[in-house]
Design a protein around this motif. Structure first.
Motif, mmCIF file in Angstrom:
data_model
loop_
_atom_site.group_PDB
_atom_site.id
_atom_site.type_symbol
_atom_site.label_atom_id
_atom_site.label_comp_id
_atom_site.label_asym_id
_atom_site.label_seq_id
_atom_site.Cartn_x
_atom_site.Cartn_y
_atom_site.Cartn_z
ATOM 1 N N PHE A 90 -18.249 7.070 -21.876
ATOM 2 C CA PHE A 90 -18.927 8.085 -22.329
ATOM 3 C C PHE A 90 -17.482 9.232 -23.217
ATOM 4 O O PHE A 90 -17.872 9.997 -24.350
ATOM 5 C CB PHE A 90 -18.479 9.100 -20.630
ATOM 6 C CG PHE A 90 -20.075 8.554 -20.350
ATOM 7 C CD1 PHE A 90 -21.077 8.516 -20.612
ATOM 8 C CD2 PHE A 90 -19.922 8.045 -18.755
ATOM 9 C CE1 PHE A 90 -22.170 8.279 -19.523
ATOM 10 C CE2 PHE A 90 -21.073 7.011 -18.181
ATOM 11 C CZ PHE A 90 -22.174 7.933 -18.676
ATOM 12 N N GLY A 91 -16.197 8.787 -23.038
ATOM 13 C CA GLY A 91 -15.422 9.913 -23.352
ATOM 14 C C GLY A 91 -15.999 9.672 -25.392
ATOM 15 O O GLY A 91 -15.777 10.593 -26.000
ATOM 16 N N ILE A 92 -16.488 7.734 -25.155
ATOM 17 C CA ILE A 92 -16.494 7.955 -26.605
ATOM 18 C C ILE A 92 -17.522 8.372 -27.402
ATOM 19 O O ILE A 92 -18.081 8.885 -28.395
ATOM 20 C CB ILE A 92 -16.335 6.020 -27.251
ATOM 21 C CG1 ILE A 92 -14.412 5.836 -27.048
ATOM 22 C CG2 ILE A 92 -16.746 5.655 -28.501
ATOM 23 C CD1 ILE A 92 -14.919 3.862 -26.930
ATOM 24 N N LYS A 93 -18.473 8.064 -26.174
ATOM 25 C CA LYS A 93 -20.179 8.631 -26.729
ATOM 26 C C LYS A 93 -19.678 10.726 -27.218
ATOM 27 O O LYS A 93 -20.602 10.726 -28.424
ATOM 28 C CB LYS A 93 -21.157 8.714 -25.675
ATOM 29 C CG LYS A 93 -22.552 8.777 -25.629
ATOM 30 C CD LYS A 93 -23.423 8.670 -24.602
ATOM 31 C CE LYS A 93 -24.623 8.834 -25.085
ATOM 32 N NZ LYS A 93 -25.832 8.327 -24.321
ATOM 33 N N PHE A 94 -19.345 11.078 -26.120
ATOM 34 C CA PHE A 94 -19.162 12.813 -26.532
ATOM 35 C C PHE A 94 -18.782 12.746 -27.642
ATOM 36 O O PHE A 94 -19.227 14.207 -28.349
ATOM 37 C CB PHE A 94 -18.779 13.049 -25.019
ATOM 38 C CG PHE A 94 -18.260 14.612 -25.351
ATOM 39 C CD1 PHE A 94 -19.746 15.439 -24.795
ATOM 40 C CD2 PHE A 94 -17.132 14.908 -25.399
ATOM 41 C CE1 PHE A 94 -19.495 16.897 -24.866
ATOM 42 C CE2 PHE A 94 -16.835 16.516 -25.608
ATOM 43 C CZ PHE A 94 -18.281 17.528 -25.160
ATOM 44 N N ILE B 27 -25.094 -1.629 -17.990
ATOM 45 C CA ILE B 27 -24.190 -2.455 -18.574
ATOM 46 C C ILE B 27 -23.658 -2.305 -17.274
ATOM 47 O O ILE B 27 -22.716 -0.999 -17.015
ATOM 48 C CB ILE B 27 -22.715 -1.582 -19.505
ATOM 49 C CG1 ILE B 27 -24.226 -2.442 -20.945
ATOM 50 C CG2 ILE B 27 -21.874 -2.630 -19.601
ATOM 51 C CD1 ILE B 27 -24.175 -1.331 -22.574
ATOM 52 N N VAL B 28 -22.435 -3.471 -16.870
ATOM 53 C CA VAL B 28 -21.719 -2.810 -15.550
ATOM 54 C C VAL B 28 -20.244 -2.977 -16.043
ATOM 55 O O VAL B 28 -20.122 -3.821 -16.714
ATOM 56 C CB VAL B 28 -21.978 -4.553 -14.965
ATOM 57 C CG1 VAL B 28 -21.069 -3.996 -13.342
ATOM 58 C CG2 VAL B 28 -23.342 -4.316 -14.431
ATOM 59 N N MET B 29 -19.523 -1.681 -15.639
ATOM 60 C CA MET B 29 -17.785 -1.766 -16.222
ATOM 61 C C MET B 29 -17.683 -1.126 -15.078
ATOM 62 O O MET B 29 -18.220 -0.447 -14.083
ATOM 63 C CB MET B 29 -17.789 -1.064 -17.398
ATOM 64 C CG MET B 29 -18.639 -1.210 -18.393
ATOM 65 S SD MET B 29 -18.054 0.181 -19.902
ATOM 66 C CE MET B 29 -19.885 0.906 -19.499
ATOM 67 N N SER B 30 -16.553 -1.241 -15.152
ATOM 68 C CA SER B 30 -14.926 -0.415 -14.413
ATOM 69 C C SER B 30 -15.423 1.402 -14.245
ATOM 70 O O SER B 30 -15.712 1.387 -15.721
ATOM 71 C CB SER B 30 -14.012 -1.634 -14.569
ATOM 72 O OG SER B 30 -13.270 -0.881 -15.675
ATOM 73 N N ILE B 31 -14.878 1.506 -13.354
ATOM 74 C CA ILE B 31 -14.116 3.478 -13.432
ATOM 75 C C ILE B 31 -13.892 3.603 -15.215
ATOM 76 O O ILE B 31 -14.021 4.776 -15.673
ATOM 77 C CB ILE B 31 -14.043 3.796 -12.228
ATOM 78 C CG1 ILE B 31 -14.108 3.213 -10.909
ATOM 79 C CG2 ILE B 31 -13.676 5.092 -12.486
ATOM 80 C CD1 ILE B 31 -16.187 4.209 -11.345
ATOM 81 N N PHE B 32 -13.033 3.170 -14.938
ATOM 82 C CA PHE B 32 -11.955 2.885 -15.976
ATOM 83 C C PHE B 32 -13.068 2.948 -17.959
ATOM 84 O O PHE B 32 -12.762 3.504 -19.256
ATOM 85 C CB PHE B 32 -10.504 2.140 -16.964
ATOM 86 C CG PHE B 32 -10.206 2.154 -17.702
ATOM 87 C CD1 PHE B 32 -9.419 3.610 -18.335
ATOM 88 C CD2 PHE B 32 -10.148 1.336 -18.816
ATOM 89 C CE1 PHE B 32 -8.559 3.883 -19.426
ATOM 90 C CE2 PHE B 32 -9.368 1.467 -20.317
ATOM 91 C CZ PHE B 32 -8.668 2.541 -20.708
#
Length: 104
Positions: free
Chosen positions: A76-80, A65-70
């Motif tokens: 990754f915060g939600i996945k963690f 998925i192409v996303m911005s840094i934010f």
């Protein structure tokens, strides 16, 4: 599957998860006053996050998925967070499953 491979895989994953939890809890306890009970809880939850992350990698689609840094930080915060929650259930399941496979 060979019992030796099962045991080696489990012990490797257990070692990696313990190492990650020791590093993270050690860094957190340097910055804040943490009781011994909180440390044990953090060790367990962070150790379980590794197992949850592995499980989430199995069930999520294999696409980029192409996303911005934010966006990536949020992803990754939600996945963690989800991996910590899932890992609390997956780690004991994998441990019991490994023990039962080794008993056969």
């Amino acid at each position: 599957m060979d019992k030796k491979i099962i045991l080696n895989t489990y012990l490797k994953d257990l070692g990696i998860s313990l190492l990650i939890s020791i590093i993270i809890v050690g860094a957190l306890s340097q910055q804040q006053e943490i009781t011994i009970y909180m440390k044990f809880g953090l060790y367990y939850v962070i150790m379980c996050a590794y197992w949850g992350w592995k499980y989430l990698n199995l069930v999520q689609p294999k696409m980029f998925i192409v996303m911005s840094i934010f966006g990536w930080m949020l992803y990754f915060g939600i996945k963690f967070s989800i991996s910590m929650l899932a890992g609390v259930f997956i780690f004991p399941y994998q441990t019991i499953k490994t023990i039962l496979l080794l008993k056969k």
